[in-house]
Enzyme design. Structure first.
Site, PDB file in Angstrom:
ATOM      1  N   GLY A  30     -20.385 -11.145 -11.123  1.00 13.32           N
ATOM      2  CA  GLY A  30     -19.060 -11.770 -11.065  1.00 13.32           C
ATOM      3  C   GLY A  30     -18.108 -11.117 -12.055  1.00 13.32           C
ATOM      4  O   GLY A  30     -16.971 -10.754 -11.718  1.00 13.32           O
ATOM      5  N   HIS A  31     -18.583 -10.939 -13.288  1.00  9.23           N
ATOM      6  CA  HIS A  31     -17.772 -10.218 -14.282  1.00  9.23           C
ATOM      7  C   HIS A  31     -17.504  -8.796 -13.806  1.00  9.23           C
ATOM      8  O   HIS A  31     -16.413  -8.257 -13.986  1.00  9.23           O
ATOM      9  CB  HIS A  31     -18.504 -10.154 -15.627  1.00  9.23           C
ATOM     10  CG  HIS A  31     -18.789 -11.485 -16.251  1.00  9.23           C
ATOM     11  ND1 HIS A  31     -20.060 -11.998 -16.329  1.00  9.23           N
ATOM     12  CD2 HIS A  31     -17.972 -12.398 -16.842  1.00  9.23           C
ATOM     13  CE1 HIS A  31     -20.018 -13.174 -16.955  1.00  9.23           C
ATOM     14  NE2 HIS A  31     -18.775 -13.443 -17.270  1.00  9.23           N
ATOM     15  N   LEU A 179     -22.375 -17.114  -8.971  1.00  8.41           N
ATOM     16  CA  LEU A 179     -22.958 -16.527 -10.184  1.00  8.41           C
ATOM     17  C   LEU A 179     -22.314 -17.153 -11.408  1.00  8.41           C
ATOM     18  O   LEU A 179     -21.107 -17.380 -11.440  1.00  8.41           O
ATOM     19  CB  LEU A 179     -22.719 -15.010 -10.218  1.00  8.41           C
ATOM     20  CG  LEU A 179     -23.388 -14.169  -9.149  1.00  8.41           C
ATOM     21  CD1 LEU A 179     -23.199 -12.695  -9.468  1.00  8.41           C
ATOM     22  CD2 LEU A 179     -24.862 -14.480  -9.051  1.00  8.41           C
ATOM     23  N   SER A 180     -23.132 -17.430 -12.407  1.00  9.01           N
ATOM     24  CA  SER A 180     -22.638 -17.998 -13.660  1.00  9.01           C
ATOM     25  C   SER A 180     -23.616 -17.631 -14.770  1.00  9.01           C
ATOM     26  O   SER A 180     -24.831 -17.607 -14.549  1.00  9.01           O
ATOM     27  CB  SER A 180     -22.554 -19.521 -13.552  1.00  9.01           C
ATOM     28  OG  SER A 180     -22.446 -20.095 -14.849  1.00  9.01           O
TER      29      SER A 180
HETATM   30  P1  AMP Z   1     -17.018 -16.352 -18.695  1.00 10.96           P
HETATM   31  O1  AMP Z   1     -17.739 -15.201 -19.318  1.00 10.96           O
HETATM   32  O2  AMP Z   1     -17.909 -17.363 -18.040  1.00 10.96           O
HETATM   33  O3  AMP Z   1     -15.991 -16.961 -19.603  1.00 10.96           O
HETATM   34  O4  AMP Z   1     -16.200 -15.729 -17.479  1.00 10.96           O
HETATM   35  C1  AMP Z   1     -15.322 -14.645 -17.701  1.00 10.96           C
HETATM   36  C2  AMP Z   1     -14.525 -14.410 -16.447  1.00 10.96           C
HETATM   37  O5  AMP Z   1     -15.411 -14.110 -15.362  1.00 10.96           O
HETATM   38  C3  AMP Z   1     -13.713 -15.635 -16.015  1.00 10.96           C
HETATM   39  O6  AMP Z   1     -12.440 -15.204 -15.532  1.00 10.96           O
HETATM   40  C4  AMP Z   1     -14.558 -16.205 -14.905  1.00 10.96           C
HETATM   41  O7  AMP Z   1     -13.820 -16.962 -13.965  1.00 10.96           O
HETATM   42  C5  AMP Z   1     -15.109 -14.948 -14.273  1.00 10.96           C
HETATM   43  N1  AMP Z   1     -16.302 -15.247 -13.486  1.00 10.96           N
HETATM   44  C6  AMP Z   1     -17.417 -15.925 -13.892  1.00 10.96           C
HETATM   45  N2  AMP Z   1     -18.290 -16.051 -12.865  1.00 10.96           N
HETATM   46  C7  AMP Z   1     -17.728 -15.451 -11.794  1.00 10.96           C
HETATM   47  C8  AMP Z   1     -18.128 -15.249 -10.429  1.00 10.96           C
HETATM   48  N3  AMP Z   1     -19.301 -15.699  -9.972  1.00 10.96           N
HETATM   49  N4  AMP Z   1     -17.302 -14.581  -9.608  1.00 10.96           N
HETATM   50  C9  AMP Z   1     -16.103 -14.121 -10.068  1.00 10.96           C
HETATM   51  N5  AMP Z   1     -15.665 -14.272 -11.334  1.00 10.96           N
HETATM   52  C10 AMP Z   1     -16.464 -14.928 -12.182  1.00 10.96           C
END
Ligand code: AMP
Length: 266
Positions: A30-31, A179-180
């Site tokens: 996702g990132h 994805l997370s």
């Molecule tokens: P985070 O590291 O969780 O703070 O996420 C950083 C960025 O990645 C944020 O803009 C999230 O929305 C994006 N992001 C996280 N998971 C996904 C995903 N599965 N698909 C697209 N973008 C994502």
């Protein structure tokens, strides 16, 4: 690089359009989609990796949030990032705990904001700081965190931060799970159940008049009780007939709180 001085010096060397991706690390596909969009649309790409304490509540997972920094740096390099900033808390909050913060407005207290008081003030404040330090032309945020995307977009407009905020579609596992970084907290049984979240959203999206009821029935089948499950307008205001809407859910499956949302076509 971690210090502010290093960032400032390196930023001074960059010229032309700058695409910026803000992350908390534990990078996944996702990132990577955000990084790829930034790479394709800009002369230079800047990434930050920072687990921001001010957006975590007292009982949340700040201390155990995954921090695989070496793997993350490799992902950034592979994606062609020109500059990766990995500050510590003291680098970001050099003047101590912020006393002046960004007020997210009414939307900041709804949905995620209702469940996590102060969360969006913490997010917007750190994002505003990063925008000021990095001065991006364009910045890429995932639709996965749809409310965050809406608030950052609004902040950039309302505070004239000058960054063009671009939303990137959610990247999913083959079975639909978004994805997370928090998916690593799911055990094997929870991972099976977690697919109920995206199944529910897809079912709801296919049945706009009964979107919430249809999605809720699928969540029930999977034994998932949502924190919220709401149909909203695309800007998270009221639903407007004939325009795209958004179906959003948050639910705990085991320990992690999972978020997801989908577009609901008119
Ligand atoms: P985070 O590291 O969780 O703070 O996420 C950083 C960025 O990645 C944020 O803009 C999230 O929305 C994006 N992001 C996280 N998971 C996904 C995903 N599965 N698909 C697209 N973008 C994502």
């Amino acid at each position: 690089m971690t210090s502010r001085a290093e960032l400032t010096a390196a930023r001074g060397q960059l010229s032309g359009d700058i695409g910026y991706v803000a992350t908390m690390g534990a990078l996944h596909a996702g990132h990577r989609a955000l990084l790829d969009r930034a790479r394709a649309g800009n002369r230079q790409v800047v990434v930050s990796i920072f687990v921001n304490p001010t957006q975590f509540g007292p009982t949340e997972d700040l201390s155990r949030y995954p921090r695989p920094i070496e793997a993350d740096l490799a992902v950034c390099e592979q994606a062609g990032a020109d500059l990766v900033w990995t500050p510590g808390v003291q680098d970001v909050y050099a003047a101590g705990d912020p006393r002046v913060t960004v007020a997210p407005g009414p939307l900041g207290n709804e949905l995620e904001g209702a469940a996590r008081p102060g969360h969006f003030a913490g997010v917007l404040t750190v994002v505003a700081k990063f925008f000021n330090l990095i001065r991006p032309t364009r910045t890429y945020f995932g639709e996965k965190d749809y409310q965050q995307l809406a608030l950052v977009r609004r902040m950039s407009l309302d505070l004239d931060l000058g960054a063009d905020v671009i939303g990137v579609p959610t990247v999913r596992e083959v079975d639909g799970l978004a994805l997370s970084s928090r998916n690593v907290y799911l055990d094997a049984v929870e991972r099976q159940r977690a697919v109920g979240i995206s199944r529910a959203l897809f079912a709801g999206a296919a049945d706009r008049p009964q979107a919430v009821g249809t999605a809720r029935a699928v969540l029930d089948e999977f034994g998932i009780v949502p924190d919220y499950l709401e149909l909203r307008g695309a800007d998270l205001g009221p639903v407007i007939d004939g325009e795209p809407a958004r179906l959003l859910v948050a639910a705990r499956v085991g320990s992690p709180r999972l978020l997801d949302n989908v577009e609901v076509a008119p």
